[in-house]
Write an enzyme that holds these catalytic residues in place. Structure first.
Site, PDB file in Angstrom:
ATOM      1  N   GLU A 199       8.221   1.147  38.533  1.00  0.00           N
ATOM      2  CA  GLU A 199       7.347   0.202  37.824  1.00  0.00           C
ATOM      3  C   GLU A 199       8.085  -0.676  36.812  1.00  0.00           C
ATOM      4  O   GLU A 199       7.670  -0.797  35.660  1.00  0.00           O
ATOM      5  CB  GLU A 199       6.212   0.974  37.138  1.00  0.00           C
ATOM      6  CG  GLU A 199       5.382   1.779  38.118  1.00  0.00           C
ATOM      7  CD  GLU A 199       4.325   2.646  37.452  1.00  0.00           C
ATOM      8  OE1 GLU A 199       4.150   2.579  36.229  1.00  0.00           O
ATOM      9  OE2 GLU A 199       3.660   3.402  38.187  1.00  0.00           O
TER      10      GLU A 199
ATOM     11  N   ASN B 117      10.151   2.084  43.320  1.00  0.00           N
ATOM     12  CA  ASN B 117       8.729   2.426  43.525  1.00  0.00           C
ATOM     13  C   ASN B 117       7.867   1.606  42.575  1.00  0.00           C
ATOM     14  O   ASN B 117       8.191   1.468  41.387  1.00  0.00           O
ATOM     15  CB  ASN B 117       8.565   3.922  43.215  1.00  0.00           C
ATOM     16  CG  ASN B 117       7.225   4.489  43.626  1.00  0.00           C
ATOM     17  OD1 ASN B 117       6.816   4.335  44.773  1.00  0.00           O
ATOM     18  ND2 ASN B 117       6.543   5.152  42.701  1.00  0.00           N
TER      19      ASN B 117
ATOM     20  N   HIS C 198      -2.382   2.602  45.199  1.00  0.00           N
ATOM     21  CA  HIS C 198      -3.600   3.048  44.495  1.00  0.00           C
ATOM     22  C   HIS C 198      -4.650   1.960  44.697  1.00  0.00           C
ATOM     23  O   HIS C 198      -4.509   0.853  44.168  1.00  0.00           O
ATOM     24  CB  HIS C 198      -3.327   3.214  43.000  1.00  0.00           C
ATOM     25  CG  HIS C 198      -2.382   4.329  42.680  1.00  0.00           C
ATOM     26  ND1 HIS C 198      -2.698   5.655  42.874  1.00  0.00           N
ATOM     27  CD2 HIS C 198      -1.117   4.320  42.192  1.00  0.00           C
ATOM     28  CE1 HIS C 198      -1.673   6.407  42.502  1.00  0.00           C
ATOM     29  NE2 HIS C 198      -0.698   5.629  42.093  1.00  0.00           N
TER      30      HIS C 198
ATOM     31  N   GLU D 190       1.935   7.019  46.777  1.00  0.00           N
ATOM     32  CA  GLU D 190       0.932   7.601  45.870  1.00  0.00           C
ATOM     33  C   GLU D 190      -0.473   7.232  46.325  1.00  0.00           C
ATOM     34  O   GLU D 190      -1.352   6.910  45.513  1.00  0.00           O
ATOM     35  CB  GLU D 190       1.165   7.097  44.434  1.00  0.00           C
ATOM     36  CG  GLU D 190       2.559   7.377  43.911  1.00  0.00           C
ATOM     37  CD  GLU D 190       2.770   6.922  42.466  1.00  0.00           C
ATOM     38  OE1 GLU D 190       1.795   6.635  41.745  1.00  0.00           O
ATOM     39  OE2 GLU D 190       3.949   6.840  42.066  1.00  0.00           O
TER      40      GLU D 190
ATOM     41  N   ASP E  96      -4.105   6.695  47.097  1.00  0.00           N
ATOM     42  CA  ASP E  96      -5.486   7.147  46.885  1.00  0.00           C
ATOM     43  C   ASP E  96      -6.390   5.928  46.924  1.00  0.00           C
ATOM     44  O   ASP E  96      -5.964   4.814  46.626  1.00  0.00           O
ATOM     45  CB  ASP E  96      -5.668   8.003  45.621  1.00  0.00           C
ATOM     46  CG  ASP E  96      -5.185   7.365  44.337  1.00  0.00           C
ATOM     47  OD1 ASP E  96      -4.939   6.151  44.310  1.00  0.00           O
ATOM     48  OD2 ASP E  96      -5.062   8.096  43.334  1.00  0.00           O
TER      49      ASP E  96
HETATM   50  O1  9MR Z   1      -1.050  11.387  38.208  1.00  0.00           O
HETATM   51  C1  9MR Z   1      -0.291  11.282  37.040  1.00  0.00           C
HETATM   52  C2  9MR Z   1      -1.115  11.745  35.837  1.00  0.00           C
HETATM   53  O2  9MR Z   1      -1.356  13.141  35.947  1.00  0.00           O
HETATM   54  C3  9MR Z   1      -0.397  11.423  34.564  1.00  0.00           C
HETATM   55  O3  9MR Z   1      -1.233  11.728  33.474  1.00  0.00           O
HETATM   56  C4  9MR Z   1      -0.024   9.964  34.556  1.00  0.00           C
HETATM   57  C5  9MR Z   1       0.717   9.610  33.287  1.00  0.00           C
HETATM   58  O4  9MR Z   1       1.246   8.342  33.325  1.00  0.00           O
HETATM   59  O5  9MR Z   1       0.799   9.666  35.671  1.00  0.00           O
HETATM   60  C6  9MR Z   1       0.119   9.840  36.860  1.00  0.00           C
HETATM   61  O6  9MR Z   1       0.923   9.458  37.952  1.00  0.00           O
HETATM   62  C7  9MR Z   1       1.335   8.092  37.971  1.00  0.00           C
HETATM   63  C8  9MR Z   1       2.687   8.046  38.654  1.00  0.00           C
HETATM   64  O7  9MR Z   1       3.580   8.907  38.008  1.00  0.00           O
HETATM   65  C9  9MR Z   1       3.239   6.633  38.679  1.00  0.00           C
HETATM   66  N1  9MR Z   1       2.303   5.710  39.273  1.00  0.00           N
HETATM   67  C10 9MR Z   1       0.938   5.759  38.753  1.00  0.00           C
HETATM   68  C11 9MR Z   1       0.407   7.201  38.806  1.00  0.00           C
HETATM   69  C12 9MR Z   1      -1.051   7.231  38.368  1.00  0.00           C
HETATM   70  O8  9MR Z   1      -1.186   6.841  37.050  1.00  0.00           O
END
Ligand code: 9MR
Length: 464
Positions: free
Chosen positions: A174, A217, A253, A282, A284
């Site tokens: 990101e 990513n 997402h 990722e 969903d």
């Molecule tokens: O799913 C993850 C969540 O449990 C955490 O609280 C969050 C914190 O930033 O990160 C989520 O996963 C993220 C991933 O690491 C990067 N892309 C976005 C995902 C969803 O927010």
């Protein structure tokens, strides 16, 4: 505690190679069955009935994000073990989890996930080495030189801890802004080290574990837009200049505001054409029922249509633990029931049913199941198994519908007729059509894909 040395001496070697060998054998077995032509099967036909197995038959993995603190829950772990052949630690490999204070590494929770995956022959995706979020305060407070050495040290120590054990690493996550500018996101790395931080991270990563695939990513890069254009230009520049990069992760997402883009496949393909693998990392999709199922199907079909799309990871096992607390975006509901989206994904992967066929149909009836038995660059073979119920049947017929522009180019073990469109084939026995009670027979066919890889639709079985 720094568990690096204990891990290095524990004799762990990459599960990846074992998994590869197993998959090669499985593919071979399918090929032999198909090459044998044929066959009157007795008993139940075997179709891939789990996501991982179905994806493996298409040369891909099907993974999920996993949280270490749920591994003790039997439904969670049972579903994970049954359905998935790749895992991504959801939070346990992030900087704040692994190096909460400078030079002190805490690998325990992530090790639990890696060990679990290895004990089940699953691949592991590493997520993530350099990211502006879940970054401990001590990193943000460093000056330029310290930050550079902290970043390279973090990459090196973490990757060497799991050297040879991680299939793909999200080296940088990101790094581009939301919205339409295509500009870099402000972060300690960007602000102090400048544009070159991404390249430096990838070079450090290659040296730390030459066996891992190195991915960039991001999210909202799934369609063709200013942000994905900026990532594309960076990847093209890297490949032209020999900066090590092997793959691009598309987080995927999706929800009503950010739907599955219609140019998703085209976008994956243009990155693949740069000579890198692409992965859906990722996935969903908020929603429910048929609408959600259709969106999932579209994503799977897009990946299957791009030969360098090597796998799909959904961002969690069950809606119960999704980061999108109200969104029901996953394939299993809060009670671990399969949702329509699950069936759509399994079917798109060429798997079937997922359910035990049970005792079979009643007297004078028959049932049918479909499986894909082989696939080449331009076509695939399918097999339909016809199963008699609790009494013998003397003949049967089944409709098989392919989706235009697919065409059935060959059939065996049956006598086909077609409707005027040429898309609906009615298959009947070519000779004696009797099947004993509880027994089965099967017929096969070749479908020329013409770019459309969805499996045929089966009508119900009519017994005589
Ligand atoms: O799913 C993850 C969540 O449990 C955490 O609280 C969050 C914190 O930033 O990160 C989520 O996963 C993220 C991933 O690491 C990067 N892309 C976005 C995902 C969803 O927010």
């Amino acid at each position: 505690m720094n568990s690096q040395s204990s891990r290095e001496h524990s004799g762990h070697r990459p599960s990846v190679w074992r998994v590869r060998a197993r998959r090669a054998l499985a593919a071979c077995a399918v090929g032999v069955m198909a090459a044998g032509g044929l066959v009157a099967l007795s008993g139940t036909a075997h179709a891939a009935s789990t996501l991982g197995e179905a994806a493996a038959e298409r040369g891909r993995y099907f993974g999920t994000a996993v949280a270490a603190n749920h591994l003790g829950e039997s439904d969670y772990t049972g579903t994970l073990n049954r359905e998935f052949n790749s895992v991504t630690p959801e939070n346990e490999m992030k900087w704040d989890a692994l190096e909460p204070s400078r030079g002190n590494f805490t690998f325990g929770n992530a090790d639990r996930i890696v060990d679990h995956a290895q004990s089940r022959g699953m691949d592991v995706r590493g997520h993530t080495l350099v990211w502006h979020s879940q970054l401990p305060g001590w990193v943000s407070g460093l000056g330029t030189n310290d930050l550079r050495s902290a970043m390279n040290n973090h990459i090196t120590r973490v990757m060497q801890h799991w050297s040879g054990e991680i299939h793909s690493w999200d080296v940088v996550n990101e790094a581009f802004q939301d919205g339409n500018s295509g500009a870099r996101r402000s972060s300690p790395f960007q602000d102090r080290l400048g544009n070159g931080f991404i390249e430096e991270a990838f070079r450090t990563a290659r040296a730390a574990d030459p066996n891992a695939k190195l991915c960039y990513n991001d999210y909202n890069t799934d369609g063709i837009n200013a942000k994905s254009n900026a990532v594309y230009n960076m990847v093209r520049d890297f490949t032209q200049r020999g900066v090590p990069i092997d793959c691009v992760g598309f987080q995927s997402h999706f929800n009503a505001q950010s739907p599955v883009p219609s140019d998703f496949q085209q976008n994956l393909q243009r990155f693949a054409d740069l000579g890198v693998d692409v992965q859906i990392t990722e996935l969903d999709i908020e929603g429910s029922g048929t609408a959600q199922a259709n969106n999932y199907r579209n994503v799977v079909n897009a990946c299957l249509a791009v030969s360098r799309c090597t796998g799909i990871t959904v961002w969690g096992v069950t809606d119960k633990y999704s980061w999108r607390s109200g969104g029901t975006p996953l394939l299993f509901d809060g009670n671990y029931n399969k949702k329509p989206a699950y069936d759509a994904v399994l079917t798109a992967l060429g798997g079937s049913g997922g359910e035990d066929p049970g005792p079979g149909p009643g007297p004078g009836a028959c049932s049918v199941t479909y499986e894909q038995t082989d696939r080449w660059g331009d076509r695939f073979n399918g097999r339909v198994t016809v199963r008699a119920g609790s009494s013998a049947i003397s003949t049967w017929s089944v409709n098989v519908t392919v989706r235009s522009p697919q065409k059935i180019s060959a059939t065996w073990n049956g006598s086909p007729t077609w409707d005027s469109s040429g898309n609906v084939m009615t298959m009947r026995p070519s000779g004696n059509g009797s099947v004993q009670a509880g027994g089965s027979t099967s017929f096969g066919f070749t479908v020329m894909a013409n770019g459309e890889w969805s499996p045929p639709a089966l009508g119900s079985c009519t017994a005589g």
